[in-house]
Design an enzyme around this catalytic site. Structure first.
Site, PDB file in Angstrom:
ATOM      1  N   THR A 500      25.104  42.880  -1.659  1.00 44.68           N
ATOM      2  CA  THR A 500      25.072  44.072  -0.816  1.00 44.68           C
ATOM      3  C   THR A 500      25.413  45.284  -1.661  1.00 44.68           C
ATOM      4  O   THR A 500      26.011  45.181  -2.729  1.00 44.68           O
ATOM      5  CB  THR A 500      26.063  43.954   0.351  1.00 44.68           C
ATOM      6  OG1 THR A 500      27.385  43.730  -0.168  1.00 44.68           O
ATOM      7  CG2 THR A 500      25.679  42.820   1.289  1.00 44.68           C
ATOM      8  N   GLU A 502      25.061  50.034  -1.587  1.00 44.22           N
ATOM      9  CA  GLU A 502      24.693  51.241  -0.861  1.00 44.22           C
ATOM     10  C   GLU A 502      23.200  51.290  -0.570  1.00 44.22           C
ATOM     11  O   GLU A 502      22.765  51.828   0.447  1.00 44.22           O
ATOM     12  CB  GLU A 502      25.102  52.470  -1.676  1.00 44.22           C
ATOM     13  CG  GLU A 502      24.869  53.783  -0.944  1.00 44.22           C
ATOM     14  CD  GLU A 502      25.196  54.968  -1.820  1.00 44.22           C
ATOM     15  OE1 GLU A 502      25.235  56.084  -1.307  1.00 44.22           O
ATOM     16  OE2 GLU A 502      25.398  54.757  -3.029  1.00 44.22           O
ATOM     17  N   PHE A 503      22.414  50.692  -1.426  1.00 40.64           N
ATOM     18  CA  PHE A 503      20.963  50.735  -1.251  1.00 40.64           C
ATOM     19  C   PHE A 503      20.509  49.834  -0.121  1.00 40.64           C
ATOM     20  O   PHE A 503      19.491  50.094   0.513  1.00 40.64           O
ATOM     21  CB  PHE A 503      20.283  50.285  -2.543  1.00 40.64           C
ATOM     22  CG  PHE A 503      20.562  48.854  -2.890  1.00 40.64           C
ATOM     23  CD1 PHE A 503      19.718  47.845  -2.484  1.00 40.64           C
ATOM     24  CD2 PHE A 503      21.685  48.518  -3.618  1.00 40.64           C
ATOM     25  CE1 PHE A 503      19.975  46.532  -2.805  1.00 40.64           C
ATOM     26  CE2 PHE A 503      21.948  47.210  -3.936  1.00 40.64           C
ATOM     27  CZ  PHE A 503      21.091  46.209  -3.529  1.00 40.64           C
ATOM     28  N   GLY A 504      21.205  48.763   0.157  1.00 44.76           N
ATOM     29  CA  GLY A 504      20.763  47.799   1.160  1.00 44.76           C
ATOM     30  C   GLY A 504      21.322  46.429   0.852  1.00 44.76           C
ATOM     31  O   GLY A 504      22.490  46.294   0.502  1.00 44.76           O
ATOM     32  N   VAL A 506      20.386  42.225  -0.657  1.00 40.84           N
ATOM     33  CA  VAL A 506      19.548  41.278  -1.383  1.00 40.84           C
ATOM     34  C   VAL A 506      19.706  39.933  -0.702  1.00 40.84           C
ATOM     35  O   VAL A 506      20.821  39.420  -0.585  1.00 40.84           O
ATOM     36  CB  VAL A 506      19.939  41.185  -2.872  1.00 40.84           C
ATOM     37  CG1 VAL A 506      19.085  40.143  -3.580  1.00 40.84           C
ATOM     38  CG2 VAL A 506      19.792  42.535  -3.543  1.00 40.84           C
ATOM     39  N   ASP A 623      20.548  50.167 -18.049  1.00 36.03           N
ATOM     40  CA  ASP A 623      21.695  49.622 -17.308  1.00 36.03           C
ATOM     41  C   ASP A 623      21.904  48.153 -17.683  1.00 36.03           C
ATOM     42  O   ASP A 623      22.107  47.304 -16.821  1.00 36.03           O
ATOM     43  CB  ASP A 623      21.485  49.766 -15.810  1.00 36.03           C
ATOM     44  CG  ASP A 623      22.772  49.529 -15.026  1.00 36.03           C
ATOM     45  OD1 ASP A 623      23.865  49.618 -15.633  1.00 36.03           O
ATOM     46  OD2 ASP A 623      22.691  49.230 -13.819  1.00 36.03           O
TER      47      ASP A 623
END
EC number: 2.7.11.1
Length: 1023
Positions: A500, A502-504, A506, A623
């Protein structure tokens, strides 16, 4: 004729004569043998069933003579009957509500002496059995004394098995006498006989307890061996849950020595010894499965026989759900489950009139001997009653159901209820989200939900639901089918959440069968990264860019995550990726503390090969860290999470935003994790950095972490977790790289060339692949990183400007982007490169709104680090050196630390927290630090707290220190008085290590400082 259930409401034991006179004549039925005892209510619960006695195979011109006017047979009719008549045909089908088994056997007429066959429907025996099941007689009537001397005939409940002859001259089974003929019989003829203790040389009886055969006739003389032609008949009396072996009065037996565990007693005729028969069902080849109270079903047992002298076809009916297997042998029958709800019984014999031999030893079915499904012979089927319709069969393909066997003693209604799953339990078993392929095919190909049933008592291929359970099953089916809508995303089934941010989220997923997708899936499981699409924000833009990059890279490299599909719904976007089930490299190192040099070299070679492949395709990851490096089943590297990835060079087609520089891979976005990011991301004066060189720096940090077990630049005492990003990168640029003792020379050499703060002096990717440390993995680079093979390909970013219609899957009405991507506005390079938040919830760099506060001399907190909300809760501080193995690092290229004179810059860096401007004459007090340990070469420092404070305040004298280390006092005092900006440190060597900024309060004791456990102890500063 409808059967009326027998009820006994009196407390006293009624006479058997009254029971017989008030009972009706009922057809006898043979039912299955179950290990589970049925409750008392089972005697009257099944109201209508059809039973049929088939014609006995006769020889010669003997014909059956059924009685159509009266269901009763008189004695004259019995005397004149020489065949086995059919009791009733299909048109006249009286029913009887019971679970008893009859004793149809050959008998002889007592008066004439000729053989005859039983042909009447006699319910007196059944009434007595029902009576005896509720009333236990503990004393023997006086009439039984001529037959047996036993004091009691209360025996354990067991099936009744008798062997009789076809050529006897008298009746071999109890028959009812009419009241008009009762006066003609003598007293001895009316004496009831207890078959439990009937002994003869040729008669072997296995009987049921609590059975009284009053007013029944028995043969006056027992036939000899020559006159006997044995035949087996099985009787199963009703077994109730109230009866158990603990209630049996075993002391009342005079001839009983053993009682079997199942309560079956075999009485031998040659001796008075009673031997237990523990496998009675197996001797007859019967294996029955237990039923449950919730399965209101009706199974039908049909029997078909070949022409066999003296055997009766059996037809069984019961409300229990049966699973019967008869062993396939010469003298035994065979019953197996068919494709429908009916069971077929087949009796096999060699010849048509061959006599049946005596039962042999019980045989057991092995795993290889499985009963075959046999066909049902015509004319031998019957319906289940009018109140019960045809049981419904639901086939479960590839769904294995374990079958549980129960013993006769432990089987009860309570145990049955405990093993029956409820509707909530079935839903909790996650049948809708299966973890294996077989259940997946069942749920989604057959489009059927699991009904409410006890699967343990059903067969492996079928289970049955009666009409009473249709409503419950249909409601549950509709509920489960309705809930499946929440478990699908496009043409994929959603599983558990594995990440989990901020984007959503998985989530795990499985592709639906029969989905029109040409994408090759290496594994049945996939990973779906889901992002909300309600707002066109930076997250959506980053997701689209990640899709374009992954789609442009293709699935040609084994160490880069494979892109499968893109799904767009009304409120969400989703990237479908290949599932890598080995976990993160971070957890792999953390579980092993550190990796061996050979393992780390192999993983590093795979990492370099994947990163070099990205650079050859014009992609920069930006990254790279331990959390974004996954491991597959074979512990191979897989690079994932391209949320910060971007393109450069000739792959970038956005010419209006291109940079007019010689290096095409320059970027200005400060992204990634601070402990893995290159220092030029913050300290670069021009504001631009080379993306390829930044990835190389991150690869070096990952190699150092694999070999050492901790990160190389995370031990700043004043910035333990790297929260102050500018100070972190200043510390990286000004601190020399120190290696542990167990590092090999080749590993040290390649790390010295990679972890260089200046990107211009940092080694290139080609030099890394040609280094001696990776010489054993040259074949990997030649396969996937050949310069000639990396030809120019269409730009991944160019796909962002292409619009095409989405292909609609036939399985779902949701648009599935399998071969094309549909994006609304064109994404510029500025939006791709200047956005700060990351999709994967990494650390976000933000400018502080608080005023600038000086932390130390020359260092100000102008930029701070703030973690994003709901970000991954993982600190770099987990990767630390073991506390019990702390050793001072060796200083390389220096024979003796005392001979080399450090510069003024090194001295100021070591004592930066104590430096004050020379214009201020105020005494120095340590308000920001707490000294943990001070070590001098070959000396031990022992001092009191007041001496240490006086030393730091400049009010010390030699008397405080004695003659141990006078040089330390002199140098510090000359520094405080500002005698000169630089002083001689020829005789001083100090290794100072601090834990964390802490206000100095109270009395500081040096013995407490020695006793404290150091959080980290890596860097050594020499002055």
């Amino acid at each position: 004729m409808n059967a009326q259930p027998f009820h006994n409401n009196t407390s006293d034991v009624q006479s058997f004569q009254d029971i017989i006179s008030n009972s009706y004549q009922k057809p006898l039925s043979l039912v299955d043998s179950t290990d589970r005892a049925l409750p008392d209510s089972s005697l009257s619960s099944l109201s209508r069933s059809t039973f049929q006695f088939h014609k006995h195979h006769l020889s010669g011109n003997e014909n059956p003579q059924p009685s159509s006017e009266s269901p009763y047979f008189t004695n004259n009719e019995r005397l004149n009957s020489s065949s086995f008549p059919q009791i009733h045909d299909n048109q006249l089908s009286p029913s009887f509500n019971t679970s008893y088994q009859a004793i149809p056997s050959s008998s002889s007429n007592r008066s004439r002496g000729g053989p005859y066959t039983p042909s009447i429907r006699d319910d007196s025996l059944l009434a007595l059995l029902s009576f005896s099941s509720n009333h236990r007689l503990h004393s023997m009537p006086s009439q039984l004394q001529p037959f047996n001397n036993a004091s009691s005939y209360t025996t354990p409940m067991a099936p009744f098995t008798a062997s009789f002859s076809n050529k006897v001259s008298h009746s071999a089974y109890p028959t009812r006498r009419l009241p008009s003929q009762a006066k003609k019989t003598s007293a001895i003829e009316r004496v009831p006989v207890n078959l439990n203790f009937l002994q003869s040389d040729n008669l072997v009886v296995q009987s049921s307890p609590q059975t009284n055969f009053e007013n029944f006739e028995f043969p006056k003389k027992i036939p000899s061996k020559e006159d006997l032609e044995t035949r087996e008949v099985l009787l199963l009396p009703p077994q109730t849950s109230k009866l158990s072996n603990k209630n049996l009065d075993t002391k009342s037996f005079t001839d009983v020595n053993k009682i079997s565990q199942q309560g079956f007693v075999e009485i031998s005729s040659n001796s008075s010894k009673v031997t237990p028969n523990t496998s009675l069902h197996q001797s007859f080849g019967i294996a029955s499965s237990s039923s449950n109270n919730y399965m209101q079903t009706s199974s039908e047992l049909t029997s078909s026989t070949e022409k066999m002298n003296g055997s009766h076809p059996l037809q069984l009916s019961n409300k229990s759900l049966l699973s019967i297997h008869l062993m396939q042998s010469k003298n035994q029958g065979h019953v197996s489950m068919t494709g429908s709800d009916k069971l077929s019984s087949h009796v096999q014999s060699e010849t048509e009139n061959a006599p049946v031999s005596k039962p042999s030893k019980p045989n057991t079915l092995t795993e290889d001997e499985k009963p075959l499904q046999s066909t049902k012979l015509p004319g031998n089927s019957l319906t289940v009653g009018e109140l019960y319709q045809e049981p419904k069969s639901i086939q479960l393909p590839e769904l294995s159901v374990s079958r549980t066997t129960y013993s006769a003693q432990s089987s009860s209604v309570k145990n049955c209820n405990e093993r029956i799953p409820s509707a909530k339990a079935l839903k909790k078993q996650k049948h809708l989200v299966p973890e294996n392929k077989s259940k997946l095919q069942y749920v989604w190909q057959k489009k059927e939900s699991l009904p409410y049933a006890n699967l343990t008592s059903a067969s492996n291929t079928h289970f049955f639901l009666s009409e009473n359970q249709n409503d419950t099953s249909e409601r549950l089916t509709r509920t489960l089918r309705k809930s499946t809508k929440n478990y699908t995303f496009g043409s994929y089934i959603l599983g558990r959440t594995i990440g989990t941010g901020e984007f959503g989220k998985v989530k795990l997923g499985w592709p639906l069968p029969k989905a029109n997708s040409t994408i090759h899936r290496s594994t049945p499981q996939v990973v779906i990264k889901i992002v909300l699409s309600t707002k066109q924000n930076c997250q959506t833009s980053r997701l689209m860019r990640e899709v374009a990059i992954l789609k442009g890279l293709g699935n040609n490299h084994p160490h880069i995550v494979k892109y499968l599909d893109f799904v767009k719904t009304k409120h969400h976007f989703g990237i479908v990726l290949d599932y890598v089930n080995g976990g993160e490299l971070f957890d792999y190192i953390l579980a092993r503390r550190r990796l061996e040099d050979s393992v780390a070299c192999r993983l590093f070679a795979q990492l370099i090969s994947g990163v070099a492949y990205l650079h050859s395709r014009g992609v920069v990851h930006r990254d790279l860290k331990l959390e974004n490096i996954l491991l597959d089943t074979n512990r191979n590297i897989v690079i994932a999470d391209f949320g910060f990835a971007t393109t450069f060079g000739h792959f970038n087609t956005l010419s209006e935003h291109s940079l007019p520089t010689e290096k095409p891979d320059l970027f200005s976005t400060s992204c990634g994790s601070p402990c893995y990011a290159a220092p030029e991301l913050v300290n670069c004066k021009s504001g631009m950095y080379a993306g390829t060189q930044a990835d190389i720096w991150s690869c070096g940090v990952i190699l150092y972490a694999m070999l050492a077990g901790y990160l190389p630049f995370d031990d700043d005492p004043h910035n333990p977790n790297g929260e102050n990003v500018p100070r972190l990168y200043r510390y990286i640029c000004s601190t020399p790289l120190i290696f542990p003792e167990f590092f090999k020379s080749k590993a040290r050499d390649i790390l010295k060339k990679i972890l260089v703060p200046d990107p211009a002096k940092r080694v290139r990717m080609s030099a890394i692949m040609n280094h001696a440390y990776l010489r054993s993995h040259v074949s990997l680079f030649e396969t996937y990183n050949d310069d000639e093979a990396t030809s120019l390909r269409p730009s991944p970013i160019r796909l962002l400007s292409q619009k095409s219609l989405a292909s609609v899957s036939s399985v779902s009405s949701i648009s599935t982007y399998s071969s094309s991507i549909e994006l609304t506005p064109q994404i510029t390079k500025t939006s791709l490169n200047r956005e700060k938040p990351a999709l994967h919830g990494s650390i976000n760099l933000k400018h502080s709104t608080r005023p600038v506060v000086p932390i130390a001399d020359g260092i100000y907190a102008s930029t701070t680090l703030h973690p994003i909300d709901n970000a991954k809760n993982r600190l770099v501080s987990l990767l630390r050196r073991p506390k019990h193995k702390v050793k001072h690092a060796k200083v390389e290229t220096r024979e003796s630390p005392m001979k080399n004179k450090p510069t003024k810059k090194q001295h100021k860096r070591a004592f930066s927290m104590f430096e004050r401007p020379t214009s201020q004459k105020a005494p120095l007090s340590p308000v920001e630090s707490k000294i943990n340990l001070m070590v001098a070469p070959k000396r031990v420092l022992n001092c009191a707290s007041d001496s240490l404070r006086a030393l730091l305040a400049g009010k010390t004298d030699k008397s405080f220190w004695g003659s141990r280390i006078p040089f330390l006092f002199n140098k510090l005092k000359s520094k405080q008085k500002a005698v000169s900006s630089s002083f001689n440190t020829e005789n001083s060597f100090l290794i100072l290590q601090a834990v964390s900024p802490l206000t100095f309060g109270g009395c500081f004791k040096e013995e407490n400082a020695y006793g404290q456990k150091k959080q980290h102890m890596r860097h050594a500063t020499v002055f």
